[in-house]
Design a protein around this motif. Structure first.
Motif, PDB file in Angstrom:
ATOM      1  N   ALA A 169      55.413   8.548   0.431  1.00 13.37           N
ATOM      2  CA  ALA A 169      54.879   9.416   1.480  1.00 13.37           C
ATOM      3  C   ALA A 169      53.472   9.884   1.122  1.00 13.37           C
ATOM      4  N   PHE A 170      53.226  10.114  -0.167  1.00 13.63           N
ATOM      5  CA  PHE A 170      51.897  10.555  -0.602  1.00 13.63           C
ATOM      6  C   PHE A 170      50.913   9.392  -0.673  1.00 13.63           C
ATOM      7  N   VAL A 171      51.369   8.248  -1.128  1.00 10.38           N
ATOM      8  CA  VAL A 171      50.479   7.081  -1.210  1.00 10.38           C
ATOM      9  C   VAL A 171      49.988   6.685   0.176  1.00 10.38           C
ATOM     10  N   THR A 172      50.883   6.735   1.172  1.00 11.18           N
ATOM     11  CA  THR A 172      50.515   6.354   2.544  1.00 11.18           C
ATOM     12  C   THR A 172      49.986   7.527   3.354  1.00 11.18           C
ATOM     13  N   PHE A 179      62.499  10.197  -5.791  1.00 12.08           N
ATOM     14  CA  PHE A 179      61.142  10.222  -6.325  1.00 12.08           C
ATOM     15  C   PHE A 179      60.269   9.154  -5.679  1.00 12.08           C
ATOM     16  N   GLU A 180      60.749   7.927  -5.616  1.00 14.95           N
ATOM     17  CA  GLU A 180      59.934   6.840  -5.082  1.00 14.95           C
ATOM     18  C   GLU A 180      59.652   7.039  -3.588  1.00 14.95           C
ATOM     19  N   ALA A 181      60.637   7.546  -2.854  1.00 14.46           N
ATOM     20  CA  ALA A 181      60.426   7.799  -1.430  1.00 14.46           C
ATOM     21  C   ALA A 181      59.365   8.876  -1.233  1.00 14.46           C
ATOM     22  N   CYS A 182      59.433   9.921  -2.050  1.00 13.49           N
ATOM     23  CA  CYS A 182      58.434  10.988  -1.954  1.00 13.49           C
ATOM     24  C   CYS A 182      57.048  10.468  -2.322  1.00 13.49           C
ATOM     25  N   ARG A 183      56.981   9.667  -3.361  1.00 16.72           N
ATOM     26  CA  ARG A 183      55.679   9.145  -3.774  1.00 16.72           C
ATOM     27  C   ARG A 183      55.079   8.238  -2.699  1.00 16.72           C
ATOM     28  N   TYR A 188      49.439  21.999  -6.468  1.00 14.29           N
ATOM     29  CA  TYR A 188      50.403  21.293  -5.629  1.00 14.29           C
ATOM     30  C   TYR A 188      49.762  20.994  -4.288  1.00 14.29           C
ATOM     31  N   CYS A 189      50.160  19.842  -3.696  1.00 11.96           N
ATOM     32  CA  CYS A 189      49.486  19.314  -2.516  1.00 11.96           C
ATOM     33  C   CYS A 189      50.476  18.931  -1.417  1.00 11.96           C
ATOM     34  N   ARG A 190      49.919  18.711  -0.229  1.00 10.57           N
ATOM     35  CA  ARG A 190      50.660  18.169   0.905  1.00 10.57           C
ATOM     36  C   ARG A 190      50.568  16.636   0.877  1.00 10.57           C
ATOM     37  N   PRO A 191      51.462  15.952   1.594  1.00 13.55           N
ATOM     38  CA  PRO A 191      51.377  14.476   1.629  1.00 13.55           C
ATOM     39  C   PRO A 191      50.068  13.955   2.199  1.00 13.55           C
ATOM     40  N   ILE A 192      49.426  14.741   3.060  1.00 12.37           N
ATOM     41  CA  ILE A 192      48.206  14.275   3.719  1.00 12.37           C
ATOM     42  C   ILE A 192      46.947  14.651   2.943  1.00 12.37           C
ATOM     43  N   CYS A 193      47.084  15.110   1.719  1.00 10.37           N
ATOM     44  CA  CYS A 193      45.917  15.521   0.930  1.00 10.37           C
ATOM     45  C   CYS A 193      44.933  14.356   0.792  1.00 10.37           C
ATOM     46  N   PRO A 194      43.623  14.603   1.038  1.00  7.93           N
ATOM     47  CA  PRO A 194      42.638  13.518   0.948  1.00  7.93           C
ATOM     48  C   PRO A 194      42.285  13.124  -0.485  1.00  7.93           C
ATOM     49  N   ALA A 195      42.739  13.903  -1.465  1.00  6.70           N
ATOM     50  CA  ALA A 195      42.415  13.591  -2.860  1.00  6.70           C
ATOM     51  C   ALA A 195      43.109  12.300  -3.294  1.00  6.70           C
ATOM     52  N   ARG A 196      42.586  11.705  -4.337  1.00  9.35           N
ATOM     53  CA  ARG A 196      43.167  10.476  -4.889  1.00  9.35           C
ATOM     54  C   ARG A 196      44.596  10.741  -5.362  1.00  9.35           C
ATOM     55  N   THR A 197      45.517   9.851  -5.020  1.00  9.76           N
ATOM     56  CA  THR A 197      46.917  10.029  -5.405  1.00  9.76           C
ATOM     57  C   THR A 197      47.054   9.923  -6.920  1.00  9.76           C
ATOM     58  N   PRO A 198      47.670  10.911  -7.574  1.00 10.92           N
ATOM     59  CA  PRO A 198      47.812  10.881  -9.043  1.00 10.92           C
ATOM     60  C   PRO A 198      48.734   9.746  -9.500  1.00 10.92           C
ATOM     61  N   LYS A 199      48.716   9.479 -10.779  1.00 11.97           N
ATOM     62  CA  LYS A 199      49.629   8.503 -11.351  1.00 11.97           C
ATOM     63  C   LYS A 199      51.064   9.016 -11.228  1.00 11.97           C
ATOM     64  N   PRO A 200      52.018   8.119 -11.090  1.00 10.19           N
ATOM     65  CA  PRO A 200      53.415   8.547 -10.911  1.00 10.19           C
ATOM     66  C   PRO A 200      53.908   9.490 -11.992  1.00 10.19           C
ATOM     67  N   ASN A 233      52.468  11.718 -13.478  1.00 12.04           N
ATOM     68  CA  ASN A 233      51.863  13.040 -13.374  1.00 12.04           C
ATOM     69  C   ASN A 233      52.313  13.806 -12.137  1.00 12.04           C
ATOM     70  N   MET A 234      53.250  13.242 -11.365  1.00 12.43           N
ATOM     71  CA  MET A 234      53.684  13.868 -10.127  1.00 12.43           C
ATOM     72  C   MET A 234      55.122  14.364 -10.225  1.00 12.43           C
ATOM     73  N   THR A 235      55.370  15.465  -9.556  1.00 12.19           N
ATOM     74  CA  THR A 235      56.723  15.999  -9.414  1.00 12.19           C
ATOM     75  C   THR A 235      56.820  16.601  -8.022  1.00 12.19           C
ATOM     76  N   PHE A 236      57.990  16.545  -7.394  1.00  9.66           N
ATOM     77  CA  PHE A 236      58.090  16.870  -5.975  1.00  9.66           C
ATOM     78  C   PHE A 236      59.007  18.070  -5.714  1.00  9.66           C
ATOM     79  N   TYR A 237      58.648  18.817  -4.675  1.00  7.52           N
ATOM     80  CA  TYR A 237      59.355  20.043  -4.312  1.00  7.52           C
ATOM     81  C   TYR A 237      59.551  20.088  -2.797  1.00  7.52           C
ATOM     82  N   PRO A 238      60.622  20.726  -2.350  1.00  5.73           N
ATOM     83  CA  PRO A 238      60.884  20.783  -0.909  1.00  5.73           C
ATOM     84  C   PRO A 238      60.139  21.893  -0.189  1.00  5.73           C
ATOM     85  N   THR A 239      59.598  22.857  -0.934  1.00  3.55           N
ATOM     86  CA  THR A 239      58.885  23.978  -0.312  1.00  3.55           C
ATOM     87  C   THR A 239      57.681  24.357  -1.162  1.00  3.55           C
TER      88      THR A 239
END
Length: 523
Positions: free
Chosen positions: A28-31, A22-26, A50-62, A64-70
């Protein structure tokens, strides 16, 4: 829906093939780390998108996030695609995500349209596994079912066509594989809470109205365009293909419809394809072929990191980090080219292919094709049945082998599709007239997209692996050495071929100066 999301997330975090911590994925989104684009997607619980890591939107609070491989896993969990970062524009790396070759083969079949009717049982049968086993593997490696993967592909292609073209909505529905306009409208209304037309009104189409459809096809950088265009140029058939430094064009025939594709590099992590086809329903199949030929699903960083563990390959990969394994437009065409190229040079084989096309290829009527000098499509198997192909200027045995091959493929068009495993695919291919071990491995590499296919008897590979004294390994020795390159021996072969100076010289020699083993490279 919330419970569904949480359950899917828990499963996704344990998927093989990538660290879904989870933290590694987050991070990737923060940076906004582009290295993870196409490898992870984030579902946002508060918005349902659902978004890509490069999404220009503000990164949500931890929380509120959940991660998927596809994207399919996120969509199956109840999230809808983000309209800002557009998940359909991310590199499609699904085939490289897990360790299951069955999943990779299934994805190739889905991309080619095997799930257009939603029949997962038939797909499993083609792969030699049970339907429950296939669903289990998809859950394990992709976090979604085969049906969800196929549906997500349709939705994301439709969304891309809505936002990047000016096709009428009824044509978008047909071109993206929806069975009806009504189903298309219902899907978008359910997923986005609005009709598809509003998605277009909120976005300006990037391409002007034209006879062709312009599609952006992303890949995972780096990408060695010069290498792949050079490979295609050396084998281009006059009248069927035209290759320039910054453009590749060719004719195609799919289910009786003839058209033209023109591919150019964009410079923004994608290729652009202009597709001119009278049958819109063929668009997904055409896109699948372009992706296959230009090897757009590969993850060169992942492959290179594995192969670089061998000291002999490490400098080759460092020199060409974006090298791809070129695919084929059609299995029958590739097999014919390979047989034509036996014991002659690449240039001579191309000349014979040009004669074959001039004699048996059907004409194409398209203004863009005419401007490019493209006049015919490669002959279909049925067109060559019963013909005296040897009259074009080749040994009679070779002509007979081509005619027999055409007869076999005409009777069973599924011959050149993925099998349960590489071994069974090679066995099926070797049963074809004129196809030996080398040719079977070559077809598996280029047409079936088997990443572990490896023609160990190839003289170029043995020459590239010679020791300091110039002593080449035998085919058996090379095969043993290649064990450490699994499961990406096809890419190891591509790097060795690219590094072998003897191949360029061999292509220029006359047939009488070449050995039978050298002639295997004429394909």
């Amino acid at each position: 829906m919330s419970e569904n999301r949480e359950t899917s997330c828990g499963r996704a975090l344990t998927l093989a093939g990538m660290d879904m911590d989870f933290e590694a994925c987050r991070r990737a989104f923060v940076t906004r780390d582009p290295r993870f684009d196409g490898r992870i997607f984030a579902g946002v619980k508060t918005t349902g998108i659902y978004c890509r890591p490069i999404c220009p939107a503000r990164t949500p609070k931890p929380q509120n996030m959940t991660f998927y491989p596809t994207a399919a896993a996120a969509q199956e969990a109840g999230y809808r695609p983000c309209l800002r970062c557009r998940p359909e524009a991310s590199p499609d790396l699904g085939a490289w995500r897990g360790t299951s070759n069955t999943v990779s083969r299934a994805l190739a079949l889905i991309e080619a349209g095997a799930m257009d009717n939603g029949d997962a049982d038939a797909l499993a049968g083609r792969l030699g596994v049970g339907e429950r086993q296939l669903r289990r593997l998809f859950r394990q490696h992709l976090g979604a079912s085969p049906v969800s993967v196929a549906q997500t592909r349709r939705v994301l292609l439709a969304k891309q066509l809505i936002q990047e073209t000016r096709l009428p909505m009824s044509e978008v529905a047909m071109a993206s594989g929806f069975g009806s306009v009504r189903r298309f409208n219902e899907t978008f209304q359910q997923l986005f809470g609005r009709p598809p037309g509003e998605l277009r009104r909120s976005q300006k189409a990037e391409t002007p109205a034209a006879d062709g459809i312009f599609v952006r096809l992303p890949y995972k950088p780096p990408y060695d365009w010069d290498a792949i265009i050079g490979f295609l140029a050396a084998r281009a058939i006059p009248g069927v293909e035209r290759v320039e430094p910054r453009r590749y064009a060719r004719t195609l025939e799919i289910e009786g419809a003839r058209g033209v594709v023109i591919v150019t590099p964009r410079g923004d992590g994608a290729l652009q394809a202009e597709i001119r086809f009278p049958k819109l329903q063929a668009l997904p199949a055409v896109i699948a072929r372009i992706r296959r030929v230009f090897d757009l699903s590969a993850d060169p960083t992942l492959i290179g990191a594995h192969l670089s563990q061998d000291p002999a390959l490490a400098p080759l990969i460092a020199a060409r980090p974006g090298l791809r394994a070129p695919g084929a437009w059609d299995g029958f065409e590739l097999a014919v080219r390979a047989i034509l190229g036996q014991q002659i040079t690449v240039g001579a084989a191309r000349g014979l292919a040009a004669k074959l096309v001039a004699r048996y290829g059907e004409t194409i009527d398209d203004p863009a094709a005419a401007e490019l000098g493209l006049t015919r499509v490669f002959p279909s198997p049925g067109r060559l049945v019963g013909e005296d192909i040897a009259a074009l200027g080749m040994p009679r045995a070779r002509g007979a082998a081509l005619e027999a091959l055409a007869r076999k493929v005409a009777a069973d068009p599924t011959i050149f599709t993925p099998r349960a495993d590489l071994g069974s695919a090679i066995a099926a291919l070797k049963a074809l007239p004129g196809v030996g071990e080398w040719t079977a491995q070559y077809i598996a590499l280029r047409e079936l997209r088997e990443p572990d296919a490896f023609p160990q008897a190839d003289v170029g590979l043995m020459r590239a692996m010679a020791d300091e004294a110039g002593l080449r390994p035998t085919a058996d020795q090379l095969l043993a050495r290649s064990e450490r390159w699994r499961p990406w021996r096809a890419y190891a072969a591509q790097h060795l071929w690219a590094a072998d100076p003897g191949l360029a010289q061999a292509a220029k020699t006359t047939p009488s100066k070449r050995t039978k083993t050298d002639d295997r490279r004429a394909a």
